[in-house]
Design an enzyme around this catalytic site. Structure first.
Site, mmCIF file in Angstrom:
data_model
loop_
_atom_site.group_PDB
_atom_site.id
_atom_site.type_symbol
_atom_site.label_atom_id
_atom_site.label_comp_id
_atom_site.label_asym_id
_atom_site.label_seq_id
_atom_site.Cartn_x
_atom_site.Cartn_y
_atom_site.Cartn_z
ATOM 1 N N TYR A 78 0.842 -1.182 0.000
ATOM 2 C CA TYR A 78 0.000 0.000 0.000
ATOM 3 C C TYR A 78 0.885 1.242 0.000
ATOM 4 O O TYR A 78 2.024 1.186 -0.435
ATOM 5 C CB TYR A 78 -1.033 -0.055 1.155
ATOM 6 C CG TYR A 78 -2.223 0.777 0.784
ATOM 7 C CD1 TYR A 78 -3.019 0.435 -0.299
ATOM 8 C CD2 TYR A 78 -2.500 1.959 1.440
ATOM 9 C CE1 TYR A 78 -4.059 1.238 -0.724
ATOM 10 C CE2 TYR A 78 -3.548 2.769 1.025
ATOM 11 C CZ TYR A 78 -4.309 2.401 -0.056
ATOM 12 O OH TYR A 78 -5.332 3.213 -0.481
ATOM 13 N N ARG A 117 -8.407 10.480 -8.463
ATOM 14 C CA ARG A 117 -7.587 11.141 -7.427
ATOM 15 C C ARG A 117 -6.860 10.055 -6.635
ATOM 16 O O ARG A 117 -7.232 9.727 -5.520
ATOM 17 C CB ARG A 117 -8.493 11.986 -6.530
ATOM 18 C CG ARG A 117 -7.789 13.077 -5.774
ATOM 19 C CD ARG A 117 -8.012 12.965 -4.288
ATOM 20 N NE ARG A 117 -7.714 11.639 -3.793
ATOM 21 C CZ ARG A 117 -7.920 11.219 -2.561
ATOM 22 N NH1 ARG A 117 -8.462 12.003 -1.698
ATOM 23 N NH2 ARG A 117 -7.608 9.986 -2.171
ATOM 24 N N LYS A 150 -5.817 -2.162 -1.362
ATOM 25 C CA LYS A 150 -6.730 -1.970 -0.231
ATOM 26 C C LYS A 150 -7.372 -3.308 0.165
ATOM 27 O O LYS A 150 -7.519 -3.622 1.350
ATOM 28 C CB LYS A 150 -7.816 -0.976 -0.648
ATOM 29 C CG LYS A 150 -8.337 -0.173 0.481
ATOM 30 C CD LYS A 150 -7.877 1.252 0.427
ATOM 31 C CE LYS A 150 -8.187 1.967 1.711
ATOM 32 N NZ LYS A 150 -8.020 3.389 1.673
ATOM 33 N N GLU A 202 -13.434 4.511 -3.506
ATOM 34 C CA GLU A 202 -12.030 4.762 -3.189
ATOM 35 C C GLU A 202 -11.389 5.708 -4.204
ATOM 36 O O GLU A 202 -11.472 5.456 -5.416
ATOM 37 C CB GLU A 202 -11.292 3.414 -3.195
ATOM 38 C CG GLU A 202 -9.832 3.482 -2.887
ATOM 39 C CD GLU A 202 -9.552 3.834 -1.432
ATOM 40 O OE1 GLU A 202 -10.410 3.581 -0.566
ATOM 41 O OE2 GLU A 202 -8.471 4.371 -1.164
ATOM 42 N N ASP A 203 -10.776 6.754 -3.711
ATOM 43 C CA ASP A 203 -9.979 7.661 -4.544
ATOM 44 C C ASP A 203 -10.734 8.226 -5.749
ATOM 45 O O ASP A 203 -10.194 8.311 -6.854
ATOM 46 C CB ASP A 203 -8.667 6.978 -4.965
ATOM 47 C CG ASP A 203 -7.646 6.991 -3.818
ATOM 48 O OD1 ASP A 203 -7.985 7.487 -2.725
ATOM 49 O OD2 ASP A 203 -6.518 6.514 -4.010
ATOM 50 N N ASP A 236 -14.010 5.459 2.086
ATOM 51 C CA ASP A 236 -12.956 5.420 3.095
ATOM 52 C C ASP A 236 -12.209 6.740 3.210
ATOM 53 O O ASP A 236 -11.797 7.131 4.303
ATOM 54 C CB ASP A 236 -11.970 4.295 2.773
ATOM 55 C CG ASP A 236 -10.953 4.132 3.881
ATOM 56 O OD1 ASP A 236 -11.383 3.980 5.035
ATOM 57 O OD2 ASP A 236 -9.744 4.208 3.610
ATOM 58 N N ASP A 237 -12.034 7.430 2.096
ATOM 59 C CA ASP A 237 -11.286 8.696 2.140
ATOM 60 C C ASP A 237 -12.000 9.712 3.023
ATOM 61 O O ASP A 237 -11.370 10.545 3.665
ATOM 62 C CB ASP A 237 -11.135 9.268 0.724
ATOM 63 C CG ASP A 237 -10.517 8.252 -0.218
ATOM 64 O OD1 ASP A 237 -9.427 7.768 0.103
ATOM 65 O OD2 ASP A 237 -11.147 7.915 -1.228
ATOM 66 N N ASN A 287 -0.317 12.369 3.215
ATOM 67 C CA ASN A 287 0.570 11.360 2.637
ATOM 68 C C ASN A 287 0.984 11.782 1.238
ATOM 69 O O ASN A 287 0.256 12.528 0.588
ATOM 70 C CB ASN A 287 -0.171 10.016 2.532
ATOM 71 C CG ASN A 287 -0.404 9.392 3.879
ATOM 72 O OD1 ASN A 287 0.439 9.462 4.752
ATOM 73 N ND2 ASN A 287 -1.566 8.776 4.043
HETATM 74 P P1 NAD Z 1 -8.711 16.485 -1.155
HETATM 75 O O1 NAD Z 1 -8.136 16.728 -2.507
HETATM 76 O O2 NAD Z 1 -10.141 16.135 -1.029
HETATM 77 O O3 NAD Z 1 -8.461 17.797 -0.238
HETATM 78 C C1 NAD Z 1 -7.285 18.536 -0.211
HETATM 79 C C2 NAD Z 1 -7.616 19.887 0.391
HETATM 80 O O4 NAD Z 1 -6.409 20.612 0.601
HETATM 81 C C3 NAD Z 1 -8.504 20.744 -0.488
HETATM 82 O O5 NAD Z 1 -9.548 21.289 0.276
HETATM 83 C C4 NAD Z 1 -7.584 21.876 -0.943
HETATM 84 O O6 NAD Z 1 -8.269 23.100 -1.112
HETATM 85 C C5 NAD Z 1 -6.646 21.957 0.230
HETATM 86 N N1 NAD Z 1 -5.397 22.639 -0.137
HETATM 87 C C6 NAD Z 1 -4.679 22.521 -1.270
HETATM 88 N N2 NAD Z 1 -3.631 23.381 -1.230
HETATM 89 C C7 NAD Z 1 -3.714 24.032 -0.061
HETATM 90 C C8 NAD Z 1 -2.930 25.048 0.551
HETATM 91 N N3 NAD Z 1 -1.868 25.541 -0.058
HETATM 92 N N4 NAD Z 1 -3.295 25.479 1.772
HETATM 93 C C9 NAD Z 1 -4.381 24.962 2.388
HETATM 94 N N5 NAD Z 1 -5.146 24.015 1.853
HETATM 95 C C10 NAD Z 1 -4.819 23.548 0.653
HETATM 96 O O7 NAD Z 1 -7.817 15.382 -0.510
HETATM 97 P P2 NAD Z 1 -8.142 14.509 0.806
HETATM 98 O O8 NAD Z 1 -8.744 13.215 0.435
HETATM 99 O O9 NAD Z 1 -8.852 15.351 1.778
HETATM 100 O O10 NAD Z 1 -6.660 14.186 1.298
HETATM 101 C C11 NAD Z 1 -5.788 15.231 1.728
HETATM 102 C C12 NAD Z 1 -4.502 14.644 2.272
HETATM 103 O O11 NAD Z 1 -4.802 13.835 3.400
HETATM 104 C C13 NAD Z 1 -3.741 13.757 1.286
HETATM 105 O O12 NAD Z 1 -2.368 13.982 1.408
HETATM 106 C C14 NAD Z 1 -4.042 12.376 1.771
HETATM 107 O O13 NAD Z 1 -2.977 11.477 1.496
HETATM 108 C C15 NAD Z 1 -4.172 12.598 3.248
HETATM 109 N N6 NAD Z 1 -4.980 11.543 3.873
HETATM 110 C C16 NAD Z 1 -4.391 10.805 4.854
HETATM 111 C C17 NAD Z 1 -5.095 9.793 5.457
HETATM 112 C C18 NAD Z 1 -4.460 8.968 6.554
HETATM 113 O O14 NAD Z 1 -4.837 7.849 6.796
HETATM 114 N N7 NAD Z 1 -3.509 9.504 7.236
HETATM 115 C C19 NAD Z 1 -6.383 9.515 5.045
HETATM 116 C C20 NAD Z 1 -6.972 10.295 4.039
HETATM 117 C C21 NAD Z 1 -6.247 11.326 3.460
#
Ligand code: NAD
Length: 553
Positions: free
Chosen positions: A105, A158, A176, A247-248, A270-271, A410
């Protein structure tokens, strides 16, 4: 000779023998076939004489794995093993989860997706393309297994933080589902990865001569919806017991699809929802340290996408359980996106951000937002590396005795701050969790052991519990139960060393307990499809697949 690979059902009337048996990944034991099995199944001479134990085979795989120079080569080795001998693959992954999870993963699966057309060897999962409109059900009927319990589906728009990878995104449902089996013992025969190929907006991919997906721009609007609807309806018909995990998907489709289907079929995203539960579990752990009620916290998310709004929604639900009104609870959750603080009155605000757009002057600087809102917790889900600067974290340390700092983005290169920075810039007072793994941090005579707020603690157990009770829906209350159960697995010793999650090595036990908690919610809400067993935890444990060889002679 037919290909007896992973697409061939093993439940056929005539069980395979001899060379065909060695090519059936679900039944193959390789060098572990016993003397009696070799005689009975026509294997004599097709294998070297020594009969290996499963442990010896694991040792051989790990020796080969560790010899390889880079993660992608290791991914390919493990993928080939999964195609050859499923039991051995899951034994290796289960016994060496810390080492193999980053390979099967994130982060390695991201590189594997980017290279999908170049490293492709054998098919796995179902590809449904825009060309299949009107015949999706017959495509699903080509899948060789009938008892599908878990479908993970993506449209590749995504993929992790890597954007639109089109059909290459298939690596994600595959990875997954491997975690469903490794982390929660969901039987691999019931797992179905699905890629809905609607084209890709990634021009470089479309121009890649080895790209395996449709070379066309993405379907949008009514055409897109019609294909996805047809898939979901056909899946309900062909695999009526299957849970669908979205997913994604890109933001615009992820929220829409969840809203459209969550009350009509057994599904989740899941996201949005899994991330929410793992983050909220970490918050529960942090509050055990600060001894403060949830309802007095103020949360500020950097990012306002699927993760941020999912987390905020579940935090609101948890605060409502503590007695706040939904309105008062929402007022404690703030979002900050690429345009600054999300405030009421901002033009063209996306639907999912609106509940958290509170009256406030616009603010473009994140540290200023911290200074003004005085949050007790920062949650980084923006995929913006370095989003939590020294000034931001020093401000948090001035405002709070124990600032809660979650850098969940991530991969590691996208983390809002490192563990070292979180502890150093708050004088060792941060209650920290991250999306990617960080090594222990020695500071001021103490060693902090940060742990990952990893969805893998949540979704496998949620799926396991829903399968075990044949849930008809997946509800927010189930994710809340999952979050509370995960938090309850964190020991006082974990908290003392700064760990807000249990060790990953305990994930199967965590998943069993989450499964029981999820099933309990389903039974209480009348959403279970079987009679309630006397001992739910035992019932869930009984359903778990363990990677051991069964006698075939
Ligand atoms: P997403 O694309 O839905 O959201 C990203 C957000 O970040 C958007 O609202 C965007 O406007 C904002 N953004 C972009 N540039 C920015 C900036 N310069 N300043 C402030 N905000 C900004 O993505 P997501 O699904 O919400 O995932 C976001 C991150 O969280 C990814 O890196 C993902 O890998 C991580 N994530 C981690 C876990 C985990 O298990 N730890 C789980 C889900 C997502």
């Amino acid at each position: 000779m037919p290909d007896a690979g992973r697409l061939v059902p093993t439940s056929s009337a005539v069980p395979p023998r001899g060379a065909l048996l060695l090519r059936d990944p679900r039944l193959n034991k390789g060098t572990a076939f016993t003397e009696a099995e070799r005689d009975a199944l026509g294997l004599r001479g097709l294998l070297p004489p020594h009969v290996c134990t499963l442990d010896e085979q694991v040792t051989r795989v790990m020796e080969n794995l560790r010899r390889l120079p880079d993660p992608l080569s290791k991914y390919i080795l493990l993928e080939a093993l999964q195609d050859r001998n499923e039991t051995l693959f899951y034994r290796v992954v289960t016994e060496h989860l810390d080492e193999t999870m980053p390979l099967i993963y994130t982060p390695t699966v991201g590189a594997a997706c980017q290279q999908f057309g170049h490293i492709y060897r054998r098919p796995r999962g179902l590809f449904i393309s825009a060309r299949d409109r009107g015949r999706v059900e017959s495509v699903l009927r080509n899948w060789p297994e009938r008892e599908v319990t878990m479908i993970v589906v993506t449209d590749g728009e995504r993929i992790l933080g890597l954007g639109d990878l089109g059909a290459n995104g298939m690596g994600i449902p595959i990875g997954k589902l491997a975690l469903y089996t490794a982390c929660a013992g969901v039987a691999p025969a019931g797992c179905l990865p699905v890629m809905i190929d609607v084209g890709t907006g990634n021009a470089a991919l479309r121009a890649d001569p080895l790209y395996l997906g449709l070379r066309q721009p993405r379907l949008t609007g009514a055409d897109y919806d019609a294909l996805v609807d047809e898939f979901i309806e056909a899946a309900q018909c062909v695999f009526p017991r299957a849970i669908v995990q979205f997913e994604d998907f890109g933001n615009h489709n992820a929220f829409r699809l969840l809203a459209r289907w969550r009350d009509r079929i057994c599904c989740f995203n899941d996201d949005i929802q899994g991330t929410a539960a793992v983050a909220v579990a970490g918050i529960f752990s942090a509050l055990r340290v600060t001894r403060q009620p949830l309802s007095q916290q103020t949360f500020l998310c950097l990012g306002a996408g699927e993760a941020a709004t999912g987390i905020s929604d579940l935090l609101v639900a948890a605060m409502v359980e503590e007695g706040l009104t939904p309105q008062a609870a929402r007022a404690r959750c703030w979002l900050f996106d690429s345009q600054g603080l999300v405030v009421a009155g901002r033009e063209a605000l996306a639907e999912h951000k609106r509940p958290f757009a509170h009256p406030h002057a616009p603010l473009a600087d994140f540290t200023q937002a911290v200074e003004q809102l005085k949050p007790t917790a920062l949650i980084g889900v923006s995929a913006v590396a370095g989003g939590f600067t020294q000034a931001t974290l020093q401000a948090m340390a001035r405002i709070n005795a124990r600032p809660i700092i979650f850098a969940l983005s991530n991969p590691t290169s996208r983390a809002e701050c490192s563990a070292q920075q979180a502890y150093a810039w708050t004088g060792g007072r941060a209650l920290f969790a991250s999306g990617s793994p960080f090594a222990p941090v020695p500071l001021g005579g103490q060693t902090f052991v940060p742990r990952q707020g990893n969805n893998s603690y949540i979704f496998p157990g949620v799926g396991l519990g829903a399968i075990a009770c044949r849930a008809t829906r997946i509800t927010e209350a189930m994710f809340m139960a999952a979050a509370r159960t995960l938090a309850a697995q964190v020991s006082d010793a974990d908290l003392v060393q700064g760990s807000l999650y249990p060790p990953l090595s305990q994930v199967r036990e965590v998943s069993a307990r989450i499964g029981a908690a999820v099933a309990a919610v389903a039974f209480d809400a009348g959403l279970a499809g079987v009679a309630r067993p006397a001992d739910l935890l035992d019932h869930v444990r009984q359903t778990m697949y363990t990677p051991v060889y069964r006698s075939a002679a």
